[in-house]
Design an enzyme around this catalytic site. Structure first.
Site, PDB file in Angstrom:
ATOM      1  N   GLU A  38       3.627 -14.094   0.253  1.00 57.35           N
ATOM      2  CA  GLU A  38       2.954 -14.408  -1.012  1.00 57.35           C
ATOM      3  C   GLU A  38       3.983 -14.642  -2.125  1.00 57.35           C
ATOM      4  OE1 GLU A  38      -0.942 -11.695   0.225  1.00 57.35           O
ATOM      5  OE2 GLU A  38       0.290 -11.052  -1.444  1.00 57.35           O
ATOM      6  N   ASP A  58       0.322 -18.217  56.736  1.00 57.80           N
ATOM      7  CA  ASP A  58       1.464 -17.425  56.272  1.00 57.80           C
ATOM      8  C   ASP A  58       1.160 -15.973  56.638  1.00 57.80           C
ATOM      9  OD1 ASP A  58       3.648 -16.459  54.624  1.00 57.80           O
ATOM     10  OD2 ASP A  58       2.093 -15.904  53.177  1.00 57.80           O
ATOM     11  N   ARG A 108       0.879  -1.161   0.000  1.00 55.53           N
ATOM     12  CA  ARG A 108       0.000   0.000   0.000  1.00 55.53           C
ATOM     13  C   ARG A 108       0.915   1.210   0.000  1.00 55.53           C
ATOM     14  NH1 ARG A 108      -1.943   1.403   4.137  1.00 55.53           N
ATOM     15  NH2 ARG A 108      -1.062  -0.156   5.540  1.00 55.53           N
TER      16      ARG A 108
HETATM   17  P1  ADQ Z   1      -0.888  -4.116   5.224  1.00 56.03           P
HETATM   18  O1  ADQ Z   1      -0.167  -2.915   5.735  1.00 56.03           O
HETATM   19  O2  ADQ Z   1      -1.975  -3.850   4.280  1.00 56.03           O
HETATM   20  O3  ADQ Z   1      -1.471  -4.980   6.420  1.00 56.03           O
HETATM   21  P2  ADQ Z   1       0.553  -6.531   4.045  1.00 56.03           P
HETATM   22  O4  ADQ Z   1       0.746  -7.491   5.131  1.00 56.03           O
HETATM   23  O5  ADQ Z   1       1.717  -6.477   3.133  1.00 56.03           O
HETATM   24  O6  ADQ Z   1       0.293  -5.042   4.538  1.00 56.03           O
HETATM   25  O7  ADQ Z   1      -0.720  -6.963   3.244  1.00 56.03           O
HETATM   26  C1  ADQ Z   1      -1.068  -6.354   2.034  1.00 56.03           C
HETATM   27  C2  ADQ Z   1      -2.033  -7.250   1.266  1.00 56.03           C
HETATM   28  O8  ADQ Z   1      -2.574  -6.479   0.197  1.00 56.03           O
HETATM   29  C3  ADQ Z   1      -1.354  -8.453   0.651  1.00 56.03           C
HETATM   30  O9  ADQ Z   1      -2.158  -9.586   0.810  1.00 56.03           O
HETATM   31  C4  ADQ Z   1      -1.208  -8.089  -0.845  1.00 56.03           C
HETATM   32  O10 ADQ Z   1      -1.337  -9.166  -1.719  1.00 56.03           O
HETATM   33  C5  ADQ Z   1      -2.346  -7.124  -1.063  1.00 56.03           C
HETATM   34  N1  ADQ Z   1      -1.903  -6.134  -2.048  1.00 56.03           N
HETATM   35  C6  ADQ Z   1      -0.852  -5.344  -1.960  1.00 56.03           C
HETATM   36  N2  ADQ Z   1      -0.730  -4.610  -3.063  1.00 56.03           N
HETATM   37  C7  ADQ Z   1      -1.715  -4.935  -3.872  1.00 56.03           C
HETATM   38  C8  ADQ Z   1      -2.146  -4.501  -5.175  1.00 56.03           C
HETATM   39  N3  ADQ Z   1      -1.503  -3.557  -5.864  1.00 56.03           N
HETATM   40  N4  ADQ Z   1      -3.203  -5.048  -5.663  1.00 56.03           N
HETATM   41  C9  ADQ Z   1      -3.883  -5.961  -4.993  1.00 56.03           C
HETATM   42  N5  ADQ Z   1      -3.552  -6.408  -3.793  1.00 56.03           N
HETATM   43  C10 ADQ Z   1      -2.478  -5.900  -3.231  1.00 56.03           C
HETATM   44  C11 ADQ Z   1      -1.482  -4.922   7.878  1.00 56.03           C
HETATM   45  C12 ADQ Z   1      -0.147  -4.682   8.549  1.00 56.03           C
HETATM   46  C13 ADQ Z   1       0.848  -5.729   8.096  1.00 56.03           C
HETATM   47  C14 ADQ Z   1       0.305  -7.127   8.373  1.00 56.03           C
HETATM   48  C15 ADQ Z   1      -1.108  -7.278   7.850  1.00 56.03           C
HETATM   49  C16 ADQ Z   1      -1.731  -8.590   8.301  1.00 56.03           C
HETATM   50  O11 ADQ Z   1       0.343  -3.385   8.261  1.00 56.03           O
HETATM   51  O12 ADQ Z   1       2.092  -5.549   8.738  1.00 56.03           O
HETATM   52  O13 ADQ Z   1       1.133  -8.067   7.743  1.00 56.03           O
HETATM   53  O14 ADQ Z   1      -1.931  -6.229   8.289  1.00 56.03           O
HETATM   54  O15 ADQ Z   1      -1.745  -8.711   9.682  1.00 56.03           O
END
Ligand code: ADQ
Length: 741
Positions: free
Chosen positions: A390, A508, A283
């Site tokens: 992933e 105690d 993100r």
């Molecule tokens: P996030 O900060 O959102 O989650 P992350 O754990 O990397 O971070 O998860 C992101 C998810 O979004 C992944 O499943 C990924 O596949 C998906 N994603 C990312 N970019 C994408 C895109 N361009 N299009 C579609 N899908 C996309 C929060 C915490 C993390 C923690 C998770 C889970 O900040 O540290 O790992 O929760 O607990």
């Protein structure tokens, strides 16, 4: 069967409007996947916000949406646009998020954000309370809902509550900055189980609990009055098979079925087969370290010109929290950096950075994962980072290299990856080169180990383990409650007592008859008996059927002074001396103190090195007290001290006893159990009662005859048959005994 309900900020569906009706689009995120298996299996409901503000819809439209969600097992918490602004975009994303990711300078302390957080958490709690039934389980998720466990527990102590934090829990030094730190912790402590991605976050949390509230913590259990709360690490996994299987399909798909993206990627490699792709996905968030990643990539191209035109960074960023100013600034910064690098090193048919600022369908994500030679993930803080997992799951031929920041939670499960400090640009640049040049055999060796680990501990296992810990903590509580002296049980014990003609009552002193006093001065380590206690003891001893024996670790001088003229018998120093009612002190064992000159300097050195601690010298034991020391340091030093004394203990028949914030060294073979049995020798009692709070009293509980009524004060695991929670409960119990019987 008991149900398990899920509470999270977002429901696992988004609302799509098509023509004149609404549709639900299931989320594909990790949480939705993991939880779906759980809440369906346990027939629970999912309580959350559907992601739309109520004011944008008519009452009827919103009802329709609620109806659709209801059919999917979801209960809706409606939020207005204003609440979304102050609660979600406000306190969640402008206060907690930056603070917990160590971006102190971004934290907004607006009280109206906090007020909204409280109100909205209450809405979530209220909706949950409508749903739960007796003894149900509830699993609350993440930083948006930290007050919900406390709100639920206050109304429904019978339900078992789990909480999982998906982001880091920061060090106490950062957490303490927040004006509402106590309220947040109290909210969390409403849960019976609190889960984190890593042990470090758990440690930080426990440290904040200890420092802000001073609660007793043993290992990962927090003891608060009648409750035991468990904190633990559960690193979240992904749906490993889903990524792995899709990657296999992607690779074997015939040309005509391939996606546009896939064809584009293949074209890139056609130019020159030794071209390489580096991938990053996140993100667009300042915690993800995107600018420093770009700068490191720029440095790599500058430092190693032979790679220019051969390596491309595919950078995918999902738009996120656009309304927050820092995110808008970050977007501009990233745009500029990408432009600069492409301007500097790009050619007519080569762009060093392919930047996608959008979300992508699952199939495309898997294509990118399976076609990239290196994954470059450089967050400056990240709770876990599922993208790393992933990528690994999608590497079906086990090639590929992972470069991962040491500031992520996932790094703990990826020792075989190339681990970097995201702030060290030239280190990251070198890591990129190392990854690109890593021999295939080495790539496979490293990748296969990580794959095995991630496959075993996937998101389903993660959810299963959390739920089984939740059941375990519920069981621990039940066991505690089973030993707890209820009104009914108390009546029976008192009835038996009143029928007995001769009774021995072993009590105690500290922590049982009187509260531990916080010692303010070394010269005054005492908690002398108060008037009400004398009254209770006098009432008991005035009945000639009772023999009251105070059995304590304190020395005989202190006990003599405090109980001068009282009709109680005394056993001091855990059983070295005994003074039976009306007699003089006698030694129960051949205790010696010849070892003291050897051990004292060691203890002295701990006193000097650990502020707030002091040494108490008894006739046959030496006690190092650390109750006033800084809690964590005290515990650390106590461990060190025990370690240092180990050889000496074995060679001189000594024993180390650990009481409540004390380490005591004494002659071996002496304990309260042995002493109590010496007292009972040649005497006849038809009722024996023993009460004590710390583990030195466990000897007493273990070694007294089995028919003895043994009562532990407190909630910890014990050999005693029953439990009373507090000193006040003990005093009440003894008072009733003395008055009515
Ligand atoms: P996030 O900060 O959102 O989650 P992350 O754990 O990397 O971070 O998860 C992101 C998810 O979004 C992944 O499943 C990924 O596949 C998906 N994603 C990312 N970019 C994408 C895109 N361009 N299009 C579609 N899908 C996309 C929060 C915490 C993390 C923690 C998770 C889970 O900040 O540290 O790992 O929760 O607990």
């Amino acid at each position: 069967m008991k149900k398990l309900h899920i509470v999270s900020n977002r429901l696992p569906f988004s609302i799509v409007s098509e023509e004149d009706k609404f549709l639900l689009k299931p989320s594909v995120g990790g949480l939705a996947t993991g939880m779906k298996s759980v809440y369906k299996d346990f027939e629970g409901r999912w309580i959350g916000w559907p992601g739309i503000a109520t004011d944008s819809y008519t009452v009827d439209q919103f009802k329709e949406i609620e109806g659709l969600l209801d059919k999917e097992g979801c209960d809706t918490v409606p939020l207005t646009a204003d609440e979304v602004h102050t609660f979600y975009e406000g306190f969640c994303n402008r206060t907690i998020w930056p603070l917990f990711h160590y971006f102190n300078q971004y934290v907004d302390y607006s009280p109206e954000f906090w007020e909204s957080y409280v109100e909205v958490n209450q809405k979530f709690a209220d909706k949950t309370l409508e749903v739960v039934e007796d003894g149900d389980f509830v699993w609350v998720h993440d930083y948006q809902l930290m007050l919900v466990p406390g709100m639920l527990k206050a109304k429904r102590p019978d339900i078992t509550i789990g909480f999982f934090l998906h982001i880091p829990f920061p060090s106490y030094e950062v957490f303490r900055i927040l004006p509402w730190r106590n309220e947040l912790l109290e909210g969390l402590l409403g849960a019976d189980l609190i889960g984190f991605h890593t042990y470090d976050y758990e440690r930080h949390f426990l440290s904040s609990v200890r420092r802000l509230f001073g609660y007793e913590i043993s290992f990962n259990q927090i003891h608060i009055n009648e409750r035991i709360i468990l904190a633990d690490a559960f690193p979240m996994g992904i749906d490993y098979d889903k990524f792995h299987d899709s990657a296999i399909k992607t690779i074997s798909r015939p040309m005509q079925e391939k996606s546009t993206l896939h064809k584009e990627l293949e074209k890139y490699f056609l130019v020159s087969p030794d071209r390489k792709l580096i991938l990053s996905i996140d993100r667009l968030d300042y915690s993800k370290g995107i600018p420093n990643r770009l700068r490191a990539f720029e440095k790599f191209l500058e430092k190693f010109p032979e790679y220019r035109t051969k390596v491309t960074l595919v950078m995918l960023a999902v738009p996120s929290r656009n309304s927050v100013p820092q995110y808008q600034r970050l977007k501009r910064e990233v745009d500029e950096l990408v432009g600069r690098i492409n301007g500097l090193y790009g050619t007519v048919n080569y762009a060093p950075v392919w930047y996608f600022y959008r979300s992508m369908p699952f199939e495309n994500l898997v294509e990118l994962y399976s076609m990239s030679d290196v994954a470059l993930l450089t967050p400056v803080r990240d709770g876990m980072n599922l993208v790393a997992k992933e990528y690994v799951a999608s590497r079906t031929n086990q090639t590929g290299v992972m470069i991962i920041s040491e500031m992520t939670g996932v790094v703990k499960e990826m020792g075989e990856a190339i681990v970097i400090n995201p702030n060290h640009e030239s280190q990251v640049a070198d890591a990129i080169k190392q990854a690109l040049e890593m021999p295939i055999d080495e790539q496979r060796a490293r990748m296969s180990v990580i794959q095995k680990r991630l496959k075993r501990y996937d998101v389903f296992k993660w959810a299963e383990q959390f739920v089984s810990s939740l059941k375990r903590i519920a069981q621990i509580q039940t066991d505690f409650l089973a030993k707890k002296i209820t009104t009914k049980l108390s009546k029976k014990l008192l009835d038996d007592f009143s029928k007995a003609k001769s009774r021995a009552i072993f009590l105690d002193y500290d922590g049982t008859l009187t509260h531990f006093k916080k010692v303010t001065r070394e010269a005054e380590p005492s908690a002398a008996p108060d008037y009400p206690l004398h009254e209770i003891l006098n009432a008991l001893t005035s009945d000639e059927r009772n023999e009251v024996v105070l059995i304590s670790g304190r020395d005989k001088e202190t006990l003599s002074k405090w109980f001068d003229g009282s009709d109680v018998s005394l056993i001091s120093e855990h059983g070295v001396w005994m003074r039976e009612r009306g007699s003089d002190w006698q030694m129960l064992t051949n205790a010696t103190n010849s070892w003291m000159p050897m051990v004292r300097p060691i203890l002295d050195s701990f006193v000097v090195r650990t502020p707030g601690t002091y040494l108490e010298e008894k006739n046959y034991s030496l006690v190092w007290h650390y109750e006033k020391a800084e809690a964590e340091l005290g515990e650390l030093r106590a461990k060190e001290l025990k370690d240092e004394l180990t050889t000496m203990v074995a060679n001189h028949n000594l024993e180390i006893m650990e009481g409540n914030k004390v380490v005591e060294v004494k002659t071996g073979g002496i304990n309260k159990g042995v002493a109590a049995n010496r007292y009972l020798l040649n005497k006849q009692f038809d009722y024996i009662l023993a009460m004590g709070d710390d583990w030195t009293d466990e000897y007493l509980f273990k070694e007294l005859p089995p028919e003895a009524v043994t009562i532990k004060v407190g909630i910890k695991h014990t050999n005693a048959s029953y439990k009373l929670e507090t000193v006040d409960a003990v005093r009440n119990f003894l008072r009733v005994m003395s008055e009515n019987h």
